[in-house]
Each structure stands twice: as structure tokens, then as C-alpha cells.
Design a protein around this motif. Sequence first.
Motif, PDB file in Angstrom:
ATOM      1  N   SER A 192       0.822  -1.213   0.000  1.00 31.05           N
ATOM      2  CA  SER A 192       0.000   0.000   0.000  1.00 31.05           C
ATOM      3  C   SER A 192       0.857   1.265   0.000  1.00 31.05           C
ATOM      4  CB  SER A 192      -0.967   0.005   1.183  1.00 31.05           C
ATOM      5  OG  SER A 192      -0.271   0.036   2.403  1.00 31.05           O
ATOM      6  N   LYS A 193       2.044   1.206   0.560  1.00 33.01           N
ATOM      7  CA  LYS A 193       2.894   2.408   0.534  1.00 33.01           C
ATOM      8  C   LYS A 193       3.406   2.688  -0.883  1.00 33.01           C
ATOM      9  CE  LYS A 193       7.239   0.286   1.983  1.00 33.01           C
ATOM     10  NZ  LYS A 193       8.255   0.236   3.025  1.00 33.01           N
ATOM     11  N   ASP A 194       3.416   1.678  -1.754  1.00 33.97           N
ATOM     12  CA  ASP A 194       3.843   1.871  -3.145  1.00 33.97           C
ATOM     13  C   ASP A 194       2.815   2.640  -3.972  1.00 33.97           C
ATOM     14  OD1 ASP A 194       6.205   0.546  -2.627  1.00 33.97           O
ATOM     15  OD2 ASP A 194       5.459  -1.391  -3.361  1.00 33.97           O
ATOM     16  N   ILE A 195       1.602   2.750  -3.499  1.00 32.42           N
ATOM     17  CA  ILE A 195       0.567   3.484  -4.242  1.00 32.42           C
ATOM     18  C   ILE A 195       0.988   4.939  -4.414  1.00 32.42           C
ATOM     19  CG2 ILE A 195      -1.827   4.317  -4.186  1.00 32.42           C
ATOM     20  CD1 ILE A 195      -2.538   1.675  -2.738  1.00 32.42           C
ATOM     21  N   GLU A 196       1.566   5.514  -3.383  1.00 40.19           N
ATOM     22  CA  GLU A 196       1.990   6.916  -3.440  1.00 40.19           C
ATOM     23  C   GLU A 196       3.107   7.142  -4.455  1.00 40.19           C
ATOM     24  OE1 GLU A 196       0.502   9.626  -2.267  1.00 40.19           O
ATOM     25  OE2 GLU A 196      -1.010   8.172  -1.615  1.00 40.19           O
ATOM     26  N   LYS A 197       3.862   6.103  -4.776  1.00 43.81           N
ATOM     27  CA  LYS A 197       4.980   6.218  -5.721  1.00 43.81           C
ATOM     28  C   LYS A 197       4.519   6.103  -7.178  1.00 43.81           C
ATOM     29  CE  LYS A 197       8.023   3.976  -2.376  1.00 43.81           C
ATOM     30  NZ  LYS A 197       8.759   2.730  -2.094  1.00 43.81           N
ATOM     31  N   LEU A 198       3.276   5.661  -7.400  1.00 44.91           N
ATOM     32  CA  LEU A 198       2.789   5.458  -8.767  1.00 44.91           C
ATOM     33  C   LEU A 198       2.560   6.791  -9.476  1.00 44.91           C
ATOM     34  CD1 LEU A 198       0.078   2.691  -8.160  1.00 44.91           C
ATOM     35  CD2 LEU A 198       2.377   2.368  -9.082  1.00 44.91           C
ATOM     36  N   SER A 199       2.843   6.804 -10.770  1.00 49.04           N
ATOM     37  CA  SER A 199       2.542   7.997 -11.574  1.00 49.04           C
ATOM     38  C   SER A 199       1.043   8.044 -11.836  1.00 49.04           C
ATOM     39  CB  SER A 199       3.300   7.949 -12.902  1.00 49.04           C
ATOM     40  OG  SER A 199       2.757   6.933 -13.733  1.00 49.04           O
ATOM     41  N   VAL A 200       0.559   9.219 -12.157  1.00 47.97           N
ATOM     42  CA  VAL A 200      -0.872   9.364 -12.431  1.00 47.97           C
ATOM     43  C   VAL A 200      -1.271   8.532 -13.654  1.00 47.97           C
ATOM     44  CG1 VAL A 200      -0.727  11.459 -13.854  1.00 47.97           C
ATOM     45  CG2 VAL A 200      -2.770  11.029 -12.498  1.00 47.97           C
ATOM     46  N   THR A 201      -0.370   8.367 -14.602  1.00 48.45           N
ATOM     47  CA  THR A 201      -0.650   7.548 -15.793  1.00 48.45           C
ATOM     48  C   THR A 201      -0.847   6.087 -15.407  1.00 48.45           C
ATOM     49  OG1 THR A 201       0.747   9.045 -17.077  1.00 48.45           O
ATOM     50  CG2 THR A 201       0.213   6.936 -18.086  1.00 48.45           C
ATOM     51  N   THR A 202      -0.007   5.604 -14.506  1.00 47.66           N
ATOM     52  CA  THR A 202      -0.126   4.220 -14.050  1.00 47.66           C
ATOM     53  C   THR A 202      -1.411   4.022 -13.256  1.00 47.66           C
ATOM     54  OG1 THR A 202       2.276   4.012 -13.996  1.00 47.66           O
ATOM     55  CG2 THR A 202       1.015   2.373 -12.764  1.00 47.66           C
ATOM     56  N   VAL A 203      -1.729   4.981 -12.403  1.00 47.76           N
ATOM     57  CA  VAL A 203      -2.970   4.904 -11.625  1.00 47.76           C
ATOM     58  C   VAL A 203      -4.164   4.871 -12.574  1.00 47.76           C
ATOM     59  CG1 VAL A 203      -4.445   6.096  -9.945  1.00 47.76           C
ATOM     60  CG2 VAL A 203      -1.973   6.016  -9.591  1.00 47.76           C
TER      61      VAL A 203
END
Length: 148
Positions: A104-115
Motif C-alpha cells: 500500500s505504501k507503493d501506491i503513493e509512488k505510482l505515476s498518475v498515468t499508471t494509476v
Amino acid sequence: MAAQETPSAPAKTPAQTAKPYGTAAAAAEKAKKATKAPAKAEEDKPSPEEALKAVEKLETKTKAVNANNIARVANSQLTANNENLLPLMSLKTGKPIEKFPATSKDIEKLSVTTVDAILNALEADRAGAEPIKKEKLRLQIGLKPNPA
């Protein structure tokens, strides 16, 4: 001698001469199309191959939805942000979603494109700014919302 009057039909009222509108017009139009439908229905009938593809597509989506529900339940039980998430499946392909966050902490590292790509694979709403999208992703994964 007076001219003889011939009996004539009584005059129609405005209600009798009015054209249908609203629900009545829609029903009348539907009835008109229904009389033409039998000939057209044969043209619109999918081929056996198309029907098989549609069933396979529905089966893929159903299996992905079931797998995702199980993953969401498991993900909802996590207590630390460094515990591994169960990945979700794409509703379109039935395969694990690419670039799915490991924790869940990796969610913050995702780019908006990946999200966006992950939300799209889940056929979820993608509206909003980056923090809103990441919050939607957390909820899709089965995690609790971030506290305010």
C-alpha cells in the motif's frame, strides 16, 4: 319545400384529432417499429462465432470480478503499509494488472498515468486530480481510505 338535411358525422373534438406526444408517442413509435422487427431481427442476430466470443468475454470478466473480490477481502485485512497486496485482475483480459503496487505504501509512488491505467483495467471511475485517483485506487484494492 325545404332541402332535406343528410345526417353527417359529428365534429371531432380537439382531443380526438390531436397527435400523440410524450409517452403515448413513444409507445406508438415502438409499436410501429415492432411490426417491422421480425425481418430485421434475423439481420441483427449474431453469428455463432460472435456469440461464442461474447460468452467468452463475459466469462473472463466474471472470473476476474470473482478473483478481485477475494483479493479485496484479503487486502482489507492488512495491518501495515509494507505488507504485500494481492494483485487484482484486469476485467478486460482476466490477467494480473501490470505495474500493480506490491504494497500500500507503493501506491503513493505510482505515476498518475499508471494509476489511470490500473483504474481503467478495473473499469473504475478515473475522474479527479491525482490524490483523488490514488484514493479511488486504494478503495478498489480493498484498503481503507487514508485518514484526513
